[in-house]
Design a protein around this motif. Structure first.
Motif, short mmCIF file in Angstrom:
data_model
loop_
_atom_site.label_atom_id
_atom_site.label_comp_id
_atom_site.label_asym_id
_atom_site.label_seq_id
_atom_site.Cartn_x
_atom_site.Cartn_y
_atom_site.Cartn_z
N GLY A 187 0.81 -1.20 0.00
CA GLY A 187 0.00 0.00 0.00
C GLY A 187 0.85 1.26 0.00
N LYS A 188 0.17 2.36 -0.24
CA LYS A 188 0.79 3.68 -0.24
C LYS A 188 -0.11 4.63 0.53
CE LYS A 188 4.04 2.83 -3.41
NZ LYS A 188 5.45 2.91 -3.15
N ILE A 189 0.52 5.60 1.18
CA ILE A 189 -0.20 6.68 1.84
C ILE A 189 0.29 7.98 1.23
CG2 ILE A 189 -0.72 7.89 4.00
CD1 ILE A 189 -0.20 5.30 5.49
N ALA A 190 -0.65 8.84 0.85
CA ALA A 190 -0.30 10.17 0.33
C ALA A 190 -0.45 11.18 1.46
CB ALA A 190 -1.24 10.54 -0.82
N TYR A 191 0.57 12.02 1.61
CA TYR A 191 0.57 13.07 2.63
C TYR A 191 0.59 14.42 1.94
CZ TYR A 191 1.84 9.47 6.02
OH TYR A 191 1.85 8.35 6.81
N VAL A 192 -0.17 15.35 2.46
CA VAL A 192 -0.15 16.74 2.01
C VAL A 192 0.21 17.58 3.22
CG1 VAL A 192 -1.50 18.65 1.09
CG2 VAL A 192 -1.84 16.34 0.17
N ASP A 193 1.31 18.29 3.13
CA ASP A 193 1.80 19.10 4.25
C ASP A 193 1.87 18.30 5.55
OD1 ASP A 193 2.10 21.31 2.59
OD2 ASP A 193 0.08 22.06 3.03
N GLY A 194 2.29 17.04 5.44
CA GLY A 194 2.47 16.18 6.60
C GLY A 194 1.23 15.48 7.09
N ALA A 195 0.06 15.81 6.55
CA ALA A 195 -1.19 15.18 6.99
C ALA A 195 -1.58 14.07 6.01
CB ALA A 195 -2.31 16.21 7.04
N PRO A 196 -2.02 12.90 6.52
CA PRO A 196 -2.46 11.84 5.61
C PRO A 196 -3.67 12.31 4.81
CG PRO A 196 -2.68 11.18 7.93
CD PRO A 196 -2.15 12.55 7.91
N ALA A 197 -3.55 12.21 3.48
CA ALA A 197 -4.60 12.72 2.60
C ALA A 197 -5.30 11.63 1.80
CB ALA A 197 -4.00 13.75 1.64
N GLY A 198 -4.72 10.46 1.74
CA GLY A 198 -5.32 9.36 1.01
C GLY A 198 -4.45 8.13 1.09
N PHE A 199 -4.99 7.02 0.65
CA PHE A 199 -4.24 5.78 0.71
C PHE A 199 -4.77 4.79 -0.31
CE2 PHE A 199 -7.92 5.11 3.30
CZ PHE A 199 -8.26 3.79 3.08
N VAL A 200 -3.98 3.77 -0.55
CA VAL A 200 -4.37 2.65 -1.40
C VAL A 200 -3.75 1.39 -0.81
CG1 VAL A 200 -2.44 3.01 -3.00
CG2 VAL A 200 -4.45 1.79 -3.78
N LEU A 201 -4.50 0.29 -0.81
CA LEU A 201 -3.99 -0.99 -0.35
C LEU A 201 -4.15 -2.01 -1.48
CD1 LEU A 201 -5.44 -1.20 3.28
CD2 LEU A 201 -3.10 -0.67 2.60
N TYR A 202 -3.14 -2.85 -1.68
CA TYR A 202 -3.15 -3.83 -2.77
C TYR A 202 -2.29 -5.02 -2.39
CZ TYR A 202 1.06 -1.07 -3.47
OH TYR A 202 2.24 -0.40 -3.27
N ALA A 203 -2.53 -6.15 -3.03
CA ALA A 203 -1.73 -7.36 -2.77
C ALA A 203 -2.07 -8.42 -3.82
CB ALA A 203 -2.01 -7.89 -1.37
N PRO A 204 -1.21 -9.40 -3.98
CA PRO A 204 -1.52 -10.53 -4.86
C PRO A 204 -2.67 -11.35 -4.27
CG PRO A 204 0.83 -10.48 -4.33
CD PRO A 204 0.15 -9.48 -3.45
N PRO A 205 -3.38 -12.10 -5.08
CA PRO A 205 -4.53 -12.86 -4.59
C PRO A 205 -4.20 -13.84 -3.46
CG PRO A 205 -4.06 -13.40 -6.90
CD PRO A 205 -3.17 -12.27 -6.52
N LEU A 206 -2.98 -14.34 -3.40
CA LEU A 206 -2.59 -15.24 -2.32
C LEU A 206 -2.76 -14.58 -0.96
CD1 LEU A 206 -1.20 -17.90 -1.40
CD2 LEU A 206 0.98 -16.71 -1.67
N TYR A 207 -2.64 -13.25 -0.89
CA TYR A 207 -2.74 -12.50 0.36
C TYR A 207 -4.12 -11.86 0.56
CZ TYR A 207 2.25 -13.18 0.35
OH TYR A 207 3.49 -13.75 0.32
N VAL A 208 -5.03 -12.15 -0.33
CA VAL A 208 -6.38 -11.56 -0.27
C VAL A 208 -7.41 -12.68 -0.25
CG1 VAL A 208 -7.93 -9.86 -1.33
CG2 VAL A 208 -5.46 -9.62 -1.61
N PRO A 209 -7.57 -13.35 0.89
CA PRO A 209 -8.44 -14.53 0.96
C PRO A 209 -9.90 -14.27 0.58
CG PRO A 209 -7.43 -14.09 3.11
CD PRO A 209 -6.93 -13.06 2.16
N ARG A 210 -10.38 -13.07 0.81
CA ARG A 210 -11.79 -12.77 0.50
C ARG A 210 -12.04 -12.80 -1.01
NH1 ARG A 210 -16.76 -11.21 3.22
NH2 ARG A 210 -15.39 -11.07 5.01
N SER A 211 -11.01 -12.63 -1.81
CA SER A 211 -11.20 -12.56 -3.26
C SER A 211 -11.81 -13.83 -3.84
CB SER A 211 -9.89 -12.23 -3.97
OG SER A 211 -8.97 -13.30 -3.85
#
Length: 115
Positions: A61-85
């Motif tokens: 995953g990645k977190i985007a910061y604007v002026d030091g404050a968390p402004a957004g994020f994304v989480l991702y992984a291969p299907p092996l790590y995403v059991p709900r898929s």
């Protein structure tokens, strides 16, 4: 206005919105997710998932910061790590794919080009 994009780690996991920090929808199978929510340790399960994924696969995953404050994020992984898929009719996902699990721009930062 400074912008910075960093990998999700155990050190910055608390910068995710509380709702996401405690959500294990993708990280656990349906039974495990329900159990984690009933027992109240979903945040610990999320932390364990992040830790294991970082150790075994790498950045999930990645977190985007604007002026030091968390402004957004994304989480991702291969299907092996995403059991709900596997619970979705579009399964199975190719093992060489990476699933986008969730992405969000915090409301106060929307419209600023981060998306």
């Amino acid at each position: 206005m400074s912008r910075r994009l960093v990998n999700v780690t155990l050190d910055n996991l608390d910068d995710l919105p509380r709702r996401c920090r405690r959500c294990v929808f993708w990280e656990l199978d349906p039974v495990g997710g329900e159990r984690a929510n009933e027992v109240g340790d979903a945040g610990l399960e999320k932390e364990a998932w992040i830790s294991a994924t970082l150790l075994e696969w790498g950045s999930c995953g990645k977190i985007a910061y604007v002026d030091g404050a968390p402004a957004g994020f994304v989480l991702y992984a291969p299907p092996l790590y995403v059991p709900r898929s596997v619970a979705f009719p579009t399964s199975p996902v190719s093992s060489d794919a990476v699933l986008l699990m969730t992405a969000q721009i915090i409301a106060e930062f929307s419209g600023g080009g981060l998306g």
